[in-house]
Design a protein around this motif. Sequence first.
Motif, PDB file in Angstrom:
ATOM      1  N   CYS A  53       0.804  -1.230   0.000  1.00 40.43           N
ATOM      2  CA  CYS A  53       0.000   0.000   0.000  1.00 40.43           C
ATOM      3  C   CYS A  53       0.837   1.282   0.000  1.00 40.43           C
ATOM      4  O   CYS A  53       0.302   2.363  -0.218  1.00 40.43           O
ATOM      5  N   GLY A  54       2.126   1.175   0.272  1.00 44.70           N
ATOM      6  CA  GLY A  54       2.997   2.340   0.252  1.00 44.70           C
ATOM      7  C   GLY A  54       2.971   3.196   1.509  1.00 44.70           C
ATOM      8  O   GLY A  54       3.656   4.210   1.586  1.00 44.70           O
ATOM      9  N   GLU A  55       2.187   2.801   2.505  1.00 42.53           N
ATOM     10  CA  GLU A  55       2.099   3.569   3.746  1.00 42.53           C
ATOM     11  C   GLU A  55       3.264   3.235   4.676  1.00 42.53           C
ATOM     12  O   GLU A  55       3.810   2.132   4.632  1.00 42.53           O
ATOM     13  N   ARG A  56       3.596   4.208   5.527  1.00 42.57           N
ATOM     14  CA  ARG A  56       4.645   3.971   6.527  1.00 42.57           C
ATOM     15  C   ARG A  56       4.177   2.896   7.500  1.00 42.57           C
ATOM     16  O   ARG A  56       3.034   2.900   7.947  1.00 42.57           O
ATOM     17  N   MET A  57       5.078   1.965   7.801  1.00 44.22           N
ATOM     18  CA  MET A  57       4.731   0.841   8.667  1.00 44.22           C
ATOM     19  C   MET A  57       4.818   1.234  10.139  1.00 44.22           C
ATOM     20  O   MET A  57       5.427   2.245  10.489  1.00 44.22           O
ATOM     21  N   THR A  58       4.191   0.447  10.997  1.00 43.54           N
ATOM     22  CA  THR A  58       4.194   0.661  12.438  1.00 43.54           C
ATOM     23  C   THR A  58       5.341  -0.127  13.066  1.00 43.54           C
ATOM     24  O   THR A  58       5.524  -1.313  12.761  1.00 43.54           O
ATOM     25  N   PHE A  59       6.087   0.533  13.954  1.00 42.76           N
ATOM     26  CA  PHE A  59       7.120  -0.186  14.695  1.00 42.76           C
ATOM     27  C   PHE A  59       6.428  -1.150  15.637  1.00 42.76           C
ATOM     28  O   PHE A  59       5.538  -0.773  16.393  1.00 42.76           O
ATOM     29  N   PHE A  81       8.743  -4.254  11.881  1.00 39.83           N
ATOM     30  CA  PHE A  81       7.680  -3.321  11.507  1.00 39.83           C
ATOM     31  C   PHE A  81       6.536  -4.098  10.863  1.00 39.83           C
ATOM     32  O   PHE A  81       6.759  -5.127  10.229  1.00 39.83           O
ATOM     33  N   VAL A  82       5.305  -3.590  11.018  1.00 44.70           N
ATOM     34  CA  VAL A  82       4.137  -4.248  10.442  1.00 44.70           C
ATOM     35  C   VAL A  82       3.208  -3.192   9.828  1.00 44.70           C
ATOM     36  O   VAL A  82       3.116  -2.070  10.322  1.00 44.70           O
ATOM     37  N   CYS A  83       2.536  -3.576   8.755  1.00 46.66           N
ATOM     38  CA  CYS A  83       1.465  -2.759   8.191  1.00 46.66           C
ATOM     39  C   CYS A  83       0.165  -3.391   8.683  1.00 46.66           C
ATOM     40  O   CYS A  83      -0.136  -4.545   8.350  1.00 46.66           O
ATOM     41  N   PHE A  84      -0.597  -2.656   9.476  1.00 40.95           N
ATOM     42  CA  PHE A  84      -1.832  -3.195  10.023  1.00 40.95           C
ATOM     43  C   PHE A  84      -2.968  -3.219   9.010  1.00 40.95           C
ATOM     44  O   PHE A  84      -4.013  -3.795   9.272  1.00 40.95           O
ATOM     45  N   CYS A  86      -2.292  -4.219   5.551  1.00 39.55           N
ATOM     46  CA  CYS A  86      -1.976  -5.317   4.638  1.00 39.55           C
ATOM     47  C   CYS A  86      -1.372  -6.532   5.348  1.00 39.55           C
ATOM     48  O   CYS A  86      -1.224  -7.581   4.739  1.00 39.55           O
ATOM     49  N   PHE A  87      -1.000  -6.370   6.597  1.00 35.02           N
ATOM     50  CA  PHE A  87      -0.344  -7.405   7.394  1.00 35.02           C
ATOM     51  C   PHE A  87       0.932  -7.921   6.740  1.00 35.02           C
ATOM     52  O   PHE A  87       1.233  -9.107   6.779  1.00 35.02           O
ATOM     53  N   GLU A  88       1.670  -6.987   6.165  1.00 35.50           N
ATOM     54  CA  GLU A  88       3.016  -7.284   5.689  1.00 35.50           C
ATOM     55  C   GLU A  88       3.983  -6.879   6.792  1.00 35.50           C
ATOM     56  O   GLU A  88       3.687  -5.989   7.593  1.00 35.50           O
ATOM     57  N   VAL A  89       5.124  -7.537   6.836  1.00 33.04           N
ATOM     58  CA  VAL A  89       6.134  -7.224   7.839  1.00 33.04           C
ATOM     59  C   VAL A  89       7.490  -6.989   7.181  1.00 33.04           C
ATOM     60  O   VAL A  89       7.763  -7.512   6.099  1.00 33.04           O
ATOM     61  N   LYS A  90       8.304  -6.201   7.857  1.00 34.16           N
ATOM     62  CA  LYS A  90       9.689  -5.978   7.457  1.00 34.16           C
ATOM     63  C   LYS A  90      10.527  -5.904   8.718  1.00 34.16           C
ATOM     64  O   LYS A  90      10.049  -5.488   9.782  1.00 34.16           O
ATOM     65  N   CYS A  91      11.769  -6.320   8.610  1.00 35.17           N
ATOM     66  CA  CYS A  91      12.673  -6.171   9.720  1.00 35.17           C
ATOM     67  C   CYS A  91      14.030  -5.708   9.192  1.00 35.17           C
ATOM     68  O   CYS A  91      14.339  -5.869   8.014  1.00 35.17           O
ATOM     69  N   GLN A  92      14.784  -5.096  10.090  1.00 40.31           N
ATOM     70  CA  GLN A  92      16.111  -4.634   9.697  1.00 40.31           C
ATOM     71  C   GLN A  92      17.037  -4.671  10.907  1.00 40.31           C
ATOM     72  O   GLN A  92      16.600  -4.507  12.047  1.00 40.31           O
TER      73      GLN A  92
END
Length: 98
Positions: A53-59, A81-84, A86-92
């Motif tokens: 969706c291109g939105e900033r994810m939530t920590f 981080f998670v997008c509430f 789309c329920f996609e996640v990213k980590c770094q």
Amino acid sequence: MKIPKIKLITQPETENAKKAVGYEWNDIAGTRHYLGGEPDGIEEKDYPTCDSCGERMTFYAQIDSIGDKYELADCMVIHNFVCFDCFEVKCQLTQTLM
């Protein structure tokens, strides 16, 4: 969305796990685990964006290095981080001195 900070306490359950936790030379690394709040070493403007969706994810969480034997680079932490929507996640991995 901002999640309130919830500190996580390490509780190793076996003798092997107890030996894995902690550092001989550092009292802070290995204790910086928590859910929510604000990540150490990253400003909100630098949070990742959701690929869908291109939105900033939530920590969502910060997981610290475990100890000398399982250290992440030079005592780095994993930021999750998670997008509430789309329920996609990213980590770094992030180097932090906090």
